[in-house]
Motif scaffolding. Structure first.
Motif, mmCIF file in Angstrom:
data_model
loop_
_atom_site.group_PDB
_atom_site.id
_atom_site.type_symbol
_atom_site.label_atom_id
_atom_site.label_comp_id
_atom_site.label_asym_id
_atom_site.label_seq_id
_atom_site.Cartn_x
_atom_site.Cartn_y
_atom_site.Cartn_z
ATOM 1 N N ASP A 81 0.808 -1.214 0.000
ATOM 2 C CA ASP A 81 0.000 0.000 0.000
ATOM 3 C C ASP A 81 0.849 1.276 0.000
ATOM 4 O O ASP A 81 0.468 2.275 0.633
ATOM 5 N N HIS A 82 1.965 1.241 -0.672
ATOM 6 C CA HIS A 82 2.846 2.414 -0.843
ATOM 7 C C HIS A 82 3.416 2.930 0.483
ATOM 8 O O HIS A 82 3.962 4.033 0.523
ATOM 9 N N LEU A 83 3.286 2.169 1.536
ATOM 10 C CA LEU A 83 3.825 2.624 2.826
ATOM 11 C C LEU A 83 5.336 2.443 2.874
ATOM 12 O O LEU A 83 6.037 3.145 3.611
ATOM 13 N N THR A 84 5.815 1.491 2.091
ATOM 14 C CA THR A 84 7.242 1.179 2.032
ATOM 15 C C THR A 84 7.630 1.260 0.558
ATOM 16 O O THR A 84 6.940 0.676 -0.282
ATOM 17 N N GLU A 85 8.693 1.984 0.232
ATOM 18 C CA GLU A 85 9.079 2.066 -1.175
ATOM 19 C C GLU A 85 9.658 0.741 -1.663
ATOM 20 O O GLU A 85 10.174 -0.056 -0.875
ATOM 21 N N ILE A 86 9.569 0.528 -2.975
ATOM 22 C CA ILE A 86 10.125 -0.686 -3.574
ATOM 23 C C ILE A 86 11.097 -0.254 -4.669
ATOM 24 O O ILE A 86 10.691 0.269 -5.716
ATOM 25 N N THR A 87 12.377 -0.426 -4.413
ATOM 26 C CA THR A 87 13.437 0.012 -5.319
ATOM 27 C C THR A 87 14.709 -0.678 -4.825
ATOM 28 O O THR A 87 14.733 -1.134 -3.670
ATOM 29 N N PRO A 88 15.738 -0.800 -5.649
ATOM 30 C CA PRO A 88 16.921 -1.519 -5.165
ATOM 31 C C PRO A 88 17.545 -0.888 -3.922
ATOM 32 O O PRO A 88 17.540 0.335 -3.756
#
Ligand SMILES: [Fe+2]
Ligand SMILES: [Fe+2]
Ligand SMILES: [Fe+2]
Ligand SMILES: [Fe+2]
Length: 405
Positions: A155-162
């Motif tokens: 739910d966009h609470l935690t970013e997802i990126t390397p």
């Protein structure tokens, strides 16, 4: 709140029947992502308590202590069923995995932000970047295999990126062992932070050990095998921070105290009233278990629990909340850190003959699943799966290649 002054529930009154243990799971489409992370964390905490208690029992010949351990442990085992039973059957192992890595990111970052000891904060920051990267790898696997969007879970609470790329996380075991705090001088909050993160990482290790073979696709099996080994590194890393001088009974008291602190913490932010009632009940159970453990400490070691416990719980509950800016700052400043014995050093300060590079050559020979999963998702969907709500990745080399955007 001082748990030593609360009555709690006597341990003998804590057993529940099968229908009480077989709880209704949450709805995976409706659940607050941070309720899912609280469930994952508290399951890991219970598993640690149970396994610790079994180990203790194998190291004492005192029947009274063994019976007291067996009693509290049976209750912990019941608590574990209730907590883990909140996970619904239609939540796939990969969806649960994404929850585990969201726990790792937002728990580790929160602990690091509140950690008073710089040595322990550094240990948290170091592994934070690695679990942050795992979230990105698994989110790509989720899109690749299931065609689904990991932000439905996070739910966009935690970013997802390397983060620190998984491929470079593989270190020689000798570089995973850290120096430890001193049990006589450590801040009680630090001790609980370390115990909490050990339990969380250990549970992640256990989960990947057992669920890594739930797939037919070689890419998924490979990715789980690779990341499972990092979680083993993380357990080694964090457990070495504990002072091994604490007696088994003191460790038991610290376990019960930490369980009480964490259930009290979970209760503060829980909005699901049914689940909140579970946290509250379990808090009162842990207080009862703490009294039982303190009694053993007094009788068999002549130590008053007040001598080793703080006068009250910390003011601040352990909280699941977004840590996006914090993670970005750590990423920007520490992505290149590696471990060299007990120290952390920038990678370009490691000699070319360092055991790190030999270990890397061994395990990364012949292809690396955490890289392959990104390439596979790029070719299948034309892009990488990312959720960068605060802008581009702070590290230029970790930005998505323009051609695939
Ligand atoms: Fe427990
Ligand atoms: Fe991880
Ligand atoms: Fe981890
Ligand atoms: Fe307990």
């Amino acid at each position: 709140m001082n748990p030593l002054e609360e009555p709690g529930i006597p341990v003998e009154d804590q057993f529940r029947n099968w229908s009480e243990l077989n709880v209704d799971p949450y709805d995976k489409m409706e659940v607050d992502p941070y309720t899912r992370t609280r469930v994952i964390l508290m399951n890991g905490i219970e598993v640690e308590s149970i396994i610790f208690s079994h180990q203790f029992a194998r190291h004492t010949d005192n029947l009274e202590i063994k019976r007291a351990l067996a009693t509290s442990r049976r209750v912990d085992a019941q608590q574990q069923k209730v907590v883990n039973g909140l996970n619904p059957g239609d939540q796939t192992p990969l969806e649960t995995t994404i929850g585990y890595e969201q726990v790792a990111v937002d728990l580790t970052a929160w602990l690091a932000r509140h950690e008073p000891d710089p040595m322990l904060k550094q240990a948290l920051d170091f592994a934070l970047l690695e679990d942050f990267d795992h979230l990105y790898r698994y989110a790509n696997l989720y899109e690749l295999l299931d065609g689904k969007n990991a932000t439905d879970l996070t739910d966009h609470l935690t970013e997802i990126t390397p983060g620190r790329p998984t491929i470079v996380e593989h270190r020689h075991p000798a570089d995973e062992v850290r120096g430890h705090y001193n049990t006589f001088t450590v801040d009680p909050l630090s001790r609980m932070h370390v115990m909490t993160i050990i339990a969380a990482e250990q549970q992640t290790m256990n989960f990947y050990m057992n669920h890594g073979t739930d797939w037919i696709e070689p890419i998924a099996r490979g990715l789980y095998a690779e990341i499972a080994l990092i979680e083993e590194q993380h357990v080694t890393h964090y457990e070495s921070l504990l002072d091994p001088l604490d007696s088994w009974l003191k460790q038991l008291v610290f376990h019960e105290y930490n369980e009480a602190y964490l259930y009290w913490s979970m209760l503060q932010k829980e909005e699901d009233r049914r689940i909140k009632a579970i946290w509250e009940l379990h808090l009162n159970m842990e207080i009862g278990q703490l009294h039982a453990a303190c009694d053993l400490l007094r009788r068999f070691e002549g130590v008053d629990p007040e001598e080793i416990l703080p006068p009250e719980l910390p003011d601040t509950p352990v909280t699941f909340e977004p840590n996006k800016q914090y993670v970005r700052e750590v990423l920007a400043s520490q992505v290149d850190l590696r471990a060299d014995g007990l120290r952390y050093v920038p990678v370009d300060e490691l000699g070319s003959d360092h055991r790190y590079f030999r270990y890397q050559e061994t395990v990364n020979a012949g292809g690396v699943p955490s890289e392959q999963v990104i390439e596979a998702d790029r070719s299948a969907s034309g892009h990488e799966f990312r959720d960068e709500t605060e802008g581009e990745n702070p590290i230029v080399d970790l930005r998505e290649p323009v051609a695939t955007k």
